[in-house]
Design an enzyme around this catalytic site. Structure first.
Site, PDB file in Angstrom:
ATOM      1  CB  CYS A 137      -2.043   6.897   1.794  1.00 51.36           C
ATOM      2  SG  CYS A 137      -3.430   5.987   2.505  1.00 51.36           S
ATOM      3  CD  GLU A 155      -3.102  -0.989   1.965  1.00 52.04           C
ATOM      4  OE1 GLU A 155      -3.568   0.149   2.005  1.00 52.04           O
ATOM      5  OE2 GLU A 155      -3.622  -1.969   2.507  1.00 52.04           O
TER       6      GLU A 155
END
Ligand code: NAD
Length: 481
Positions: A285, A250
């Site tokens: 993010c 990720e």
């Protein structure tokens, strides 16, 4: 250290034993730079080797424990973690900088990850039979020693989201939290590890370049769940190639928000846009990192967004009035302030808005007021890089094809959002955006824990759309006659 957690400061966990680090470094409060929250151990090569030894030795026993038993142990541990959330929140705020409400939400989510994951495991673990003439079964088995390496921005969720499914699936883990924010991860995993056989969870701390790389290049580690920057992710992919490890990545994001000509820009929508940009001071993010506004709505949008940013109160997350806390660490603070300065020098207009909660102590923390930047092109560093801070470029556009091209003009592909009154149009445009998930009139997270859609392109590897991520951490194999 807060009194609730005297025993994890400067320590790491191998085979059920907490060991005091011979070398340590301070974890400081980003809102009060003179305050040491605790210490983090700088583990040696030998420590890392022993953590992997312990995980390897514990694997056969844990893999052989029934799914029902594994689920029951995690469920028990989740109740205990739930009982200490109120005590854990201040520690998390002090080492991370998040505001109280956000910190508590993260911790509650960790409990939910454990409890829902435990509930999901038993149903998922069952052997499936494939209908047909031949007897064919699909059976599950864990992979082995799994490394979980996590970042500083949302370390609790991003560690638990990987550690819990990995151990539920029967793997043993070696966890490496980020040096800038490791203490709540350590104290909470201590609670979980106490419910499990020694060696199922091992934790080592220290620099990514030393400790992280040693874990990633060890042939006994069969899988790596990494959350962090794309740059580090690429290094890890390189290191893993030699022993063909399974990877869950990720990585970074540069999410666009597309404001279409018919967007509903009422107060609630503007607040959702502001949250999408400024949650955790932009250190997310999947924050909105670029806004593209149709030229017909540009003036109106700017007026409303400025008004919304102006409402922000920035200060120590421990103060209930703070709406946004500091940047977590010096490197990130220097990067964001440098990026703003370079963007200003290149001719952009930077408008800094919002209020300082405590002017007297402002300089003693990594605080930044939020900024809106205009007069930037698609080529600007602020538009191309992942800023990871409370500064947002807003760019006008004139037609749909142009905005789709600009949104996709990036190596990232994490998330995106489309703001319009027309859902059909949003769905049609979503098909054309390079993003692991596209939000409609929102830019947020999936409420249902079963669902997550990590990034495309250089934002990640692996898809997780069901079973709380447990399915990522087990192999299926066939059994046939
Ligand atoms: P980072 O890549 O610098 O560090 C992440 C972790 O990797 C840390 O624990 C670090 O010590 C370790 N590490 C560093 N170098 C290593 C190496 N060579 N080998 C092994 N491990 C190493 O990232 P960061 O600055 O901590 O976090 C911010 C980044 O994380 C941003 O790019 C953000 O977008 C990304 N992120 C992505 C997601 C997602 O779900 N896609 C979520 C949160 C953060």
């Amino acid at each position: 250290m807060t009194s609730a957690y005297p025993s994890i400061s400067g320590q790491f966990l191998i085979n059920g034993e907490w060991i005091a680090g011979k070398r340590v470094t301070a974890v400081t409060n980003p809102a009060i730079l003179t305050e040491v929250v605790g210490e983090v151990a700088l583990c040696s090569k030998q420590d890392v080797g022993q953590a992997i030894d312990a995980a390897q030795a514990a694997f056969p026993g844990w893999a052989g424990t029934s799914a029902e038993k594994r689920a029951a142990l995690i469920k028990e541990a989740s109740s205990q973690l739930a009982a200490i959330i109120e005590e854990s929140v201040p520690l998390f705020v002090r080492e991370n900088g998040k505001v109280l409400v956000e910190a508590k939400k993260d911790l509650l989510r960790c409990v939910e990850i454990m409890s829902k994951g435990a509930d999901a495991l038993v149903a998922w673990w069952k052997t499936e039979s494939i209908p047909g003439g031949q007897m064919v079964q699909i059976r599950r088995r864990p992979r082995g020693v799994t490394a979980v390496i996590s970042p500083w921005n949302s370390p609790m969720i991003l560690t638990f989201k990987r550690v819990i499914p990995a151990i539920l699936a029967g793997n043993t883990v070696v966890v490496k939290p980020a040096t800038d924010c490791p203490l709540t991860v350590l104290s909470s995993l201590r609670v979980v590890a106490a419910h499990l056989p020694p060696g199922v969870i091992n934790i080592v701390t220290g620099s990514g370049a030393l400790v992280g790389e040693q874990i990633c290049s060890d042939p006994r580690v069969r899988a790596i769940a990494f959350t962090g920057s794309t740059e580090t992710g690429k290094r890890i992919m390189g290191m893993s190639a030699g022993t063909v490890k399974k990877l869950y990545m990720e990585l970074g994001g540069n999410d666009p928000a597309l404001i279409l000509p018919d967007a509903i820009l009422d107060e609630a929508a503007i607040e959702r846009i502001r949250m999408g940009i400024l949650r955790a001071a932009g250190q997310v993010c999947s924050a909105i990192k670029r806004v593209y506004v149709h030229e017909s709505r540009y003036e109106e949008f700017m007026t409303k967004l400025k008004r919304e940013f102006q409402r922000m109160i920035v200060g120590n997350g421990m103060q209930p009035d703070a709406m946004m806390g500091p940047i977590n660490n010096k490197a990130q603070y220097d990067f964001v302030t440098g990026l703003i300065e370079r963007t200003r020098e290149a001719g952009a207009h930077v408008q800094t808005l919002g209020n300082k909660l405590e002017k007297e102590t402002w300089e003693n923390g990594y605080f930044l007021l939020p900024s809106i930047v205009t007069g930037v092109s698609q080529a600007s560093e602020l538009v191309r890089a992942e800023q990871f801070g409370p500064v947002i470029p807003v760019i006008p556009y004139s037609d749909q094809e142009e905005v789709i091209a600009m949104a996709n003009d990036t190596e990232f592909g994490l998330r995106a959002s489309i703001w319009t009154a027309n859902q059909q149009l949003a769905e049609a445009l979503a098909d054309r955006l390079d993003a692991g998930a596209v939000f409609f009139n929102n830019h947020t997270i999936f409420q249902d824990l079963h669902l997550d859609f990590p990034g495309l392109k250089e934002s990640g590897l692996s898809r997780e759309t069901a079973w709380c991520g447990i399915d990522l951490f087990a192999d299926t194999y066939g059994f046939a006659n």
